[in-house]
Design a protein around this motif. Structure first.
Motif, PDB file in Angstrom:
ATOM      1  N   ALA A 480     -26.062   9.191 -53.810  1.00  0.00           N
ATOM      2  CA  ALA A 480     -26.756   9.330 -55.090  1.00  0.00           C
ATOM      3  C   ALA A 480     -27.305   7.986 -55.536  1.00  0.00           C
ATOM      4  N   TYR A 492     -27.774  10.929 -62.035  1.00  0.00           N
ATOM      5  CA  TYR A 492     -27.384  10.863 -60.633  1.00  0.00           C
ATOM      6  C   TYR A 492     -28.437  11.628 -59.827  1.00  0.00           C
ATOM      7  N   GLN A 493     -29.237  10.919 -59.059  1.00  0.00           N
ATOM      8  CA  GLN A 493     -30.231  11.584 -58.211  1.00  0.00           C
ATOM      9  C   GLN A 493     -29.637  11.729 -56.811  1.00  0.00           C
ATOM     10  N   LEU A 494     -29.282  12.978 -56.459  1.00  0.00           N
ATOM     11  CA  LEU A 494     -28.547  13.234 -55.229  1.00  0.00           C
ATOM     12  C   LEU A 494     -29.455  13.218 -53.997  1.00  0.00           C
ATOM     13  N   PHE A 510     -18.841  10.492 -59.023  1.00  0.00           N
ATOM     14  CA  PHE A 510     -18.934  10.524 -60.488  1.00  0.00           C
ATOM     15  C   PHE A 510     -17.757   9.787 -61.132  1.00  0.00           C
ATOM     16  N   ILE A 521     -27.597  15.474 -63.405  1.00  0.00           N
ATOM     17  CA  ILE A 521     -27.585  15.503 -61.939  1.00  0.00           C
ATOM     18  C   ILE A 521     -28.923  16.071 -61.487  1.00  0.00           C
ATOM     19  N   ILE A 537     -19.624  21.983 -58.450  1.00  0.00           N
ATOM     20  CA  ILE A 537     -20.419  21.721 -59.656  1.00  0.00           C
ATOM     21  C   ILE A 537     -19.702  22.261 -60.890  1.00  0.00           C
ATOM     22  N   LEU A 553     -28.155  19.851 -65.285  1.00  0.00           N
ATOM     23  CA  LEU A 553     -28.612  19.966 -63.898  1.00  0.00           C
ATOM     24  C   LEU A 553     -30.113  20.216 -63.888  1.00  0.00           C
TER      25      LEU A 553
END
Length: 589
Positions: A480, A492-494, A510, A521, A537, A553
């Motif tokens: 991330a 958080y860019q996965l 996290f 996210i 999640i 999300l």
């Protein structure tokens, strides 16, 4: 794979001539695996006729040859030995119905899940098995009733004729492609063999060079000298005298398994305390038209007890037959640079086994060796399979004495050329360039095929190992990029797939305790693949909620949004930015 498989183009002439070539190679195959299954050789021949004809007409792969195979014979041998041949036919019928259901359910597309390293291992293992299988044709029945290898002059002559067959197949296409080289080789070596056998006879009057008829009589004698117990149990076979995809030898198998040959000879007579076979000189492949099995055999009770007996065998037959047929389809696709239809092939195999069972057949599937002979001889259309099946029936009805004179040396030579053309020689040079995991899978599948002689299980094992390797590798790809926006929210860019193997890495990213009140996210560069990811999640959302924080999300797929019901109001989705995900359709199946 050698390019001579691609040299021929499709035409009516090529289809007819290649079909005739294949039919000659089908005779010993059908006989051999009938003995493996413990049934009459004529049952094997009739099975090859129905399977070859029906799959050629309605199957999904023109140019592919189906018939009675060792893979199916090994499954039913225990059924025949324990419950009798009467239970075989309804089992084959039920297998056909199950295969048709698979095709109608459009599950043939599952063959796409077979990775390329598995295919390489399958092809290379198959080539080795076919090559090793020819050793059975270099054996003869000794006076004591055991199988021994040829020695002396008979061995030298057979090796010379095998080499001559291979030379004709290799060199003739350089001069002309008007006729299939394999057909010319079989006819030429047959004439030479006939002359040699007429000029040279053993002391007992037997042929110096074994023919198809000799193979049938040898099998019959081996079965008669080794009668089966009433309820024997089958074991794993070891080698075959002819070149199908399994390495089972009918002669050695009958000796080791004690499986009866189902009345191919007169009863055994006792002489001085030792069992001796009755006269087998009149044993042959001549017969009449096939009839419905219930006209000649006693019907088994149609009840739950019968279903309980036959259903497990039918399931295994269905799976083994479809796996081998679809793998053969994929191989022929690659060789001919065309594409077959997996779902239609499932339906065709099912219909063929259904009819085969109704007429008292032993069932079967695609034959890899014979399919390769067909495409190598120029067979590309459905007419090649139809011709092979019709010629096979004509042999049984009218030409049995002539077909029984075909030397095994010619057929062994043809199969050795199939081995050379099947083995993926380029894979040996790819070892240093392929990932180690792919090399391991390829070697594993090839080794399992050679050692266990079970192509279907080898493919399943390869797919499982490939899936585990894939899961392990992608479990480490989850990461991330962390940043903050102008509102103080943490984003958080996965990157990487979220599924069962990467859930642990996902949770460790996290810092729930120290994160701000609003956490985002971003799933733009990733995808949730399974329930484990969805549950991770939801679990994460509950942790943030317990601390009075909210989890948002974005760019979550529509499928995942539907399944994320446990998060309830905790989940905030930016619908306007969510991408559209497309799922592959069934149009290619």
């Amino acid at each position: 794979m050698l390019n001579f498989f691609r040299q021929q183009s499709g035409s009516i002439k090529n289809d007819v001539l290649s079909g005739l070539t294949v039919s000659l190679a089908l005779v010993p195959e059908a006989i051999a695996f009938a003995f493996v299954a413990g049934v009459s050789p004529l049952i094997g021949l009739y099975s090859a006729f129905f399977l070859g004809l029906i799959t050629a007409i309605v199957g999904g792969r023109p140019g592919m040859i189906s018939g009675a195979t060792g893979a199916m014979a090994v499954v039913v041998v225990a059924l025949v030995a324990q419950h009798g041949v009467e239970y075989l036919f309804p089992t084959v019928i039920l297998c056909g119905l199950l295969q048709m259901a698979v095709g109608l359910g459009r599950l043939g597309k599952l063959i796409r899940m077979v990775p390329h390293p598995v295919m390489l291992g399958f092809v290379n293992g198959l080539a080795i098995v076919i090559g090793m299988a020819q050793l059975g044709s270099f054996k003869t029945l000794s006076a004591s009733g055991t199988l021994v290898y040829l020695t002396g002059t008979p061995l030298l002559i057979m090796l010379a004729l095998v080499a001559l067959t291979m030379a004709i197949i290799w060199l003739l296409p350089k001069l002309t492609t008007a006729v299939p080289a394999s057909l010319v080789a079989i006819l030429a070596v047959s004439c030479l063999s006939l002359a040699i056998n007429n000029a040279m006879k053993t002391e007992s009057g037997d042929n110096v060079l074994a023919t198809v008829g000799d193979m049938l009589r040898t099998n019959t004698q081996a079965a008669a000298l080794n009668p089966a117990p009433a309820h024997g149990h089958a074991q794993v076979p070891t080698e075959t005298p002819q070149g199908d995809e399994q390495a089972e030898s009918p002669q050695s198998l009958l000796v080791s398994l004690n499986v009866p040959a189902q009345s191919t000879t007169d009863p055994i007579v006792e002489a001085e305390g030792k069992a001796e076979p009755a006269e087998v000189a009149d044993v042959g492949i001549s017969g009449g038209l096939p009839t419905l099995f219930f006209l000649e055999h006693e019907l088994v009770p149609f009840n739950l007890v019968t279903l309980w007996i036959i259903f497990p065998y039918a399931i295994v037959l269905c799976g083994v037959g479809l796996i081998e047929s679809l793998m053969t389809l994929t191989l022929i696709d690659e060789i001919t640079e065309t594409r077959g239809k997996g779902n239609r092939e499932c339906i065709g195999q099912g219909a063929a086994n259904l009819v085969c069972g109704l007429f008292g057949g032993m069932g079967g599937c695609a034959m890899i060796g014979q399919s390769l002979i067909n495409v190598n001889s120029g067979g590309r259309g459905r007419l090649s399979g139809i011709t092979a099946a019709v010629c096979l029936l004509a042999f049984v009805l009218f030409l049995a004495p002539l077909i029984e004179q075909i030397p095994m040396a010619a057929l062994v030579g043809v199969m050795f050329m199939v081995v050379i053309g099947t083995f993926e020689w380029a894979s040996l040079k790819m070892f240093r360039r392929m990932p180690r995991s792919d090399v391991f899978v390829m070697v594993l599948v090839a080794g399992y095929t050679v050692v266990m002689h079970d192509l279907a299980s080898a493919v399943i094992l390869g797919v499982i190992v490939s899936a585990l390797v894939f899961a392990w590798q992608h479990a480490t790809h989850m990461g991330a990029d962390v940043k903050h926006n102008e509102f103080g929210n943490k984003i958080y860019q996965l990157h990487g797939p979220l599924f069962f193997a990467s859930v642990s890495s996902f949770k460790d990213m996290f810092d729930v305790a120290n994160d701000p009140d609003d956490v985002v996210i971003d799933f733009y560069y990733t995808r949730v693949y399974d329930q484990s990811g969805l549950e991770a999640i939801n679990s994460l959302a509950e942790k943030y909620e317990s601390l009075g924080k909210r989890l948002h999300l974005t760019h979550l797929s529509k499928e995942c949004r539907t399944l994320l019901d446990k998060a309830g109001d905790l989940v905030e989705i930016n619908v306007s930015e969510d991408p559209q995900y497309h799922i592959a359709t069934d149009r290619l199946a």
